[in-house]
Design an enzyme around this catalytic site. Structure first.
Site, short mmCIF file in Angstrom:
data_model
loop_
_atom_site.label_atom_id
_atom_site.label_comp_id
_atom_site.label_asym_id
_atom_site.label_seq_id
_atom_site.Cartn_x
_atom_site.Cartn_y
_atom_site.Cartn_z
N SER A 1 11.17 29.84 -8.86
CA SER A 1 10.95 31.19 -8.41
C SER A 1 10.40 32.13 -9.47
O SER A 1 9.86 33.18 -9.14
CB SER A 1 12.26 31.77 -7.86
OG SER A 1 13.22 31.89 -8.89
N LYS B 1 11.74 39.57 -15.11
CA LYS B 1 11.79 39.09 -13.71
C LYS B 1 12.52 40.13 -12.86
O LYS B 1 13.51 40.71 -13.29
CB LYS B 1 12.53 37.75 -13.66
CG LYS B 1 12.54 37.09 -12.29
CD LYS B 1 13.24 35.72 -12.32
CE LYS B 1 13.17 35.03 -10.96
NZ LYS B 1 13.84 33.70 -10.96
N SER C 1 14.23 27.10 -11.51
CA SER C 1 13.26 28.20 -11.46
C SER C 1 12.74 28.70 -12.80
O SER C 1 11.82 29.51 -12.81
CB SER C 1 13.85 29.38 -10.71
OG SER C 1 13.74 29.16 -9.33
N1 GLN Z 1 13.35 26.03 -5.92
C1 GLN Z 1 14.78 26.10 -5.86
C2 GLN Z 1 15.21 26.85 -4.65
O1 GLN Z 1 14.38 27.21 -3.90
C3 GLN Z 1 15.34 26.69 -7.12
C4 GLN Z 1 15.26 28.14 -7.15
C5 GLN Z 1 15.86 28.72 -8.39
O2 GLN Z 1 16.15 28.01 -9.34
N2 GLN Z 1 16.11 30.01 -8.33
O3 GLN Z 1 16.35 27.07 -4.43
#
Ligand code: GLN
Length: 496
Positions: free
Chosen positions: A162, A81, A186
């Site tokens: 994400s 990532k 995420s």
């Molecule tokens: N979807 C969540 C956010 O937008 C979690 C993102 C994440 O875990 N990095 O913050």
């Protein structure tokens, strides 16, 4: 001799063991996945491809084999990532503001993975600074899920976020495994959307050193792979104490792979009533019931539990995470990293403003504004302090639940993958995706998503297992029990 198509069908354990036994070479594995990455370009999962890295690691595995020097991940190519800094390889967190940033250092975790013999296929696309649930906030275009609905409409679907580049790459057989990060879901939500497996370990298990910060009290790295065993193998190499991260846990890393067992005899699995959301699709409820049946079949005792503050988790998260993000992202000032917008005659303030307005995407700017607001002198107590208090109540909910059960079983997300564009105009609808994953993030608990089945549209659905702090083994074992019974073998038909 195995064809390269067969090799990309293999997971991490099979690759490791095959390279070790000489059934195929590390070089052949690397070549097969490098070709799959090229073929998969229409999915936009990779921001940077690093075939040379993967091939060199494959060749090194073959050399190590002849010398009897094989390491735990020798010959295993991975996707990384783009939130992980990689020495000499552009790292942007999918943001325009970091365009051109080439870290002079290696994140702790990628350093450990490469030290264990893994190769890197490339850097994976993601929501910008890990803010999002669909990959649509990337400055470099969204990732396309390899999955499509079975209605023949071919609507492009979100791979989740994400870590959507990670989920798409693994689901599309472009990589046998990938790193992800999870601040509020995420790893788990994209795993659920794409029919793969991912675990967020206990906060502090995986060093955050060299992982671009979003919300430091929540950020945790973890593996995303095809099954529970592969996640255990990867997590063993990713976890471990790092003195460079003040929140890193100074504890030995258990032998999770060796400890795997799908027998849940003697385990009590809690079903939290508050995860039964209004308007949740009946298919998610049905999947949850099947999961309960599988856990019982594996020997677990099922108990009803209550986590009364669950409904406050989402608003609490969307105060704390932006607050921490606004502070963490203050460092992107046009001086130290990446982009600099310096107009002729502009002063320092104007340079900051122009760089940040230009470099950050809309969602990142929204979070910085929310975060700055909730931390401002007049509103700090009303929002930030209050959110911290509610976070303590959410932590207490889990502690009380652990008196009655050892693990919790819930759906991972309130829906299957949605179409790109379906929620991007409505941030609250997007934030709702995290409703089941955020509470365990706020409490720092290990949690995993395993595929449970397909919905009527032919899309994967995930089940989530949450465990006590440090009980990754319990979580993995319950995941294995479900995996063994769900028999999930569906994979997306290649259209790319
Ligand atoms: N979807 C969540 C956010 O937008 C979690 C993102 C994440 O875990 N990095 O913050």
């Amino acid at each position: 001799m195995t064809t390269s198509d067969d090799l990309t069908g293999l997971g991490i354990a099979a690759i490791r063991d095959g390279v070790r036994s000489g059934a195929f070479s590390g070089r052949e594995v690397a070549d097969a996945f490098v070709a799959a990455v090229e073929k998969g370009r229409p999915l936009n999962a990779f921001l940077v491809e690093t075939p040379d890295h993967a091939i060199a690691a494959g060749e090194e595995a073959d050399r190590a084999r002849t010398q009897g020097e094989l390491r735990p991940l020798s010959g295993v190519p991975l996707g990384i990532k783009d939130l992980f800094c990689t020495r000499g390889v552009e790292t942007t967190a999918a943001s325009g503001i970091l365009k051109g940033f080439v870290p002079p250092y290696e994140s702790h975790i990628t350093g450990r993975l490469f030290g264990a013999g893994a190769g890197m296929l490339g850097k994976l696309n993601m929501d910008q600074f890990a803010m999002g649930s669909s990959n649509e906030t990337s400055a470099f275009g969204n990732v396309l899920s390899p999955w499509r609905r079975n209605d023949g409409g071919n609507a492009p679907l979100a791979p989740g976020g994400s870590s959507g580049g990670s989920s798409a790459a693994v689901a599309a057989r472009m990589a046998p495994g990938a790193t992800g990060t999870d601040t509020g879901g995420s790893i788990r939500q994209p795993a659920a959307f794409t029919g793969i497996t991912g675990i967020k370990p206990t906060y502090g298990r995986c060093s955050r050193w060299g992982v671009i910060a979003f919300a430091s009290s929540l950020d945790q790295a973890g593996p995303m792979a095809r099954d529970v065993t592969d996640c255990a193998i990867l997590l063993e190499q990713m976890a471990g104490f790092d003195p460079r991260d003040a929140t890193s846990l100074d504890l030995p890393v258990p032998a999770w792979e060796m400890g795997l067992s799908g027998d849940l005899t003697g385990k009590r699995i809690g079903i939290p009533d508050e995860y039964r959301m209004d308007g949740m699709p009946a298919e998610i409820e049905a999947l949850w019931q099947r999961g309960i049946g599988w856990a019982r079949d594996a020997g677990a005792e099922i108990v009803e539990v209550s986590l009364p503050h669950t409904r406050y988790a989402l608003p609490t998260y969307y105060i704390i995470a932006p607050a921490e993000a606004s502070s963490n992202l203050a460092r992107y000032d046009g001086v130290r990293y990446g982009l600099r917008d310096l107009a002729e005659g502009a002063n320092l303030q104007q340079m900051y403003a122009a760089t940040r307005a230009d470099g950050f995407g809309a969602e990142v700017r929204r979070r910085i504004m929310i975060g700055t607001y909730v931390l401002s002198a007049g509103y700090y107590d009303a929002y930030f302090t209050k959110a911290q208090k509610v976070r303590a109540l959410i932590v207490r909910d889990f502690e009380e639940a652990w008196a009655r059960c050892d693990l919790l079983l819930t759906p991972t997300a309130p829906s299957a993958a949605f179409a790109l564009g379906e929620k991007s105009a409505d941030p609250l609808a997007m934030y709702l995706n995290d409703v089941f994953t955020v509470p365990s993030s706020l409490a720092g608990l290990p949690a995993m998503s395993v595929p449970g089945g397909l919905d009527a549209q032919g899309l994967p659905l995930g089940l989530q297992i949450i465990g006590r702090a440090l009980d990754e083994q319990g979580v993995l074992n319950a995941g294995l029990a479900i995996e063994q019974r769900a028999g999930f073998v569906a994979r997306p038909e290649a259209w790319w």
